[in-house]
Design an enzyme around this catalytic site. Structure first.
Site, PDB file in Angstrom:
ATOM      1  N   ASP A  18      -9.948   2.975   2.153  1.00  0.00           N
ATOM      2  CA  ASP A  18     -10.065   2.449   3.579  1.00  0.00           C
ATOM      3  C   ASP A  18     -10.610   3.501   4.449  1.00  0.00           C
ATOM      4  OD1 ASP A  18      -8.932   0.036   3.102  1.00  0.00           O
ATOM      5  OD2 ASP A  18      -6.952   0.623   3.429  1.00  0.00           O
ATOM      6  N   LYS A  48       0.732  -1.330   0.085  1.00  0.00           N
ATOM      7  CA  LYS A  48      -0.101   0.075  -0.078  1.00  0.00           C
ATOM      8  C   LYS A  48       0.579   1.415   0.063  1.00  0.00           C
ATOM      9  CE  LYS A  48      -4.178  -1.791   2.023  1.00  0.00           C
ATOM     10  NZ  LYS A  48      -5.141  -1.326   3.297  1.00  0.00           N
TER      11      LYS A  48
END
Length: 166
Positions: free
Chosen positions: A126, A90
């Site tokens: 997220d 990420k």
């Protein structure tokens, strides 16, 4: 006198929905993704939305920046529309992208890469995902003291979502 039969115009043909509908090809890339329940979940939701959504896992493990760049290039060549990015990539994927959405820039982590023409654009969903779940579960509950375990991409997104609720 009987009139000759008139030429009959055939009814318009309805094309198969699969012939006119473009498939959407996405992947989940990261370490330990093979047993993920995400692909069937996304494919079912895509079908509910009338989309032919194809979701594949791409096991990467820990890889170098060069290997990750090659993976992105290969996904684009194979016709992927985008990738979901998970542990441990990420943060590593960010320098390889052409552009970052404000959400990914703010968090310093990217969990979604969209192939837009020749550009790769990174997003972070997220933050909104956690924030929505937090609000649904706790409403206006106080979060003055919170412990976040983990400092990776997901931990950063959780911290950002909580900070935005102040």
């Amino acid at each position: 006198m009987i009139a000759p039969p008139s030429p009959r115009t055939p009814p318009p043909r309805t094309p198969s929905p699969h012939a006119t509908r473009r498939s959407v090809l996405v992947g989940l890339v990261g370490q330990g993704v093979a047993p993920s329940l995400t692909p069937p979940m996304h494919e079912r939701e895509g079908a509910r939305q009338g989309m032919h959504y194809v979701y594949r896992t791409i096991e990467s493990g820990q890889c170098s920046a060069e290997e990750l760049a090659q993976l992105l290039a290969a996904a684009r060549r194979m016709g992927f529309d985008g990738l979901n990015v998970t542990h441990p990539l990420k943060q590593a994927v960010i320098p390889l992208l052409d552009e970052l959405d404000p959400s990914a820039l703010r968090v310093g982590a990217c969990n979604t890469v969209v192939f837009d023409g020749e550009r790769t654009i990174g997003h972070n969903t997220d933050v909104t995902g956690f924030g929505s779940a937090f609000d649904a579960s706790f409403g206006p509950a106080s979060h003055d003291r919170v412990v976040v375990v983990g400092a990776g991409g997901a931990g950063s997104a959780v911290a950002t979502a909580l900070a935005q609720r102040d």
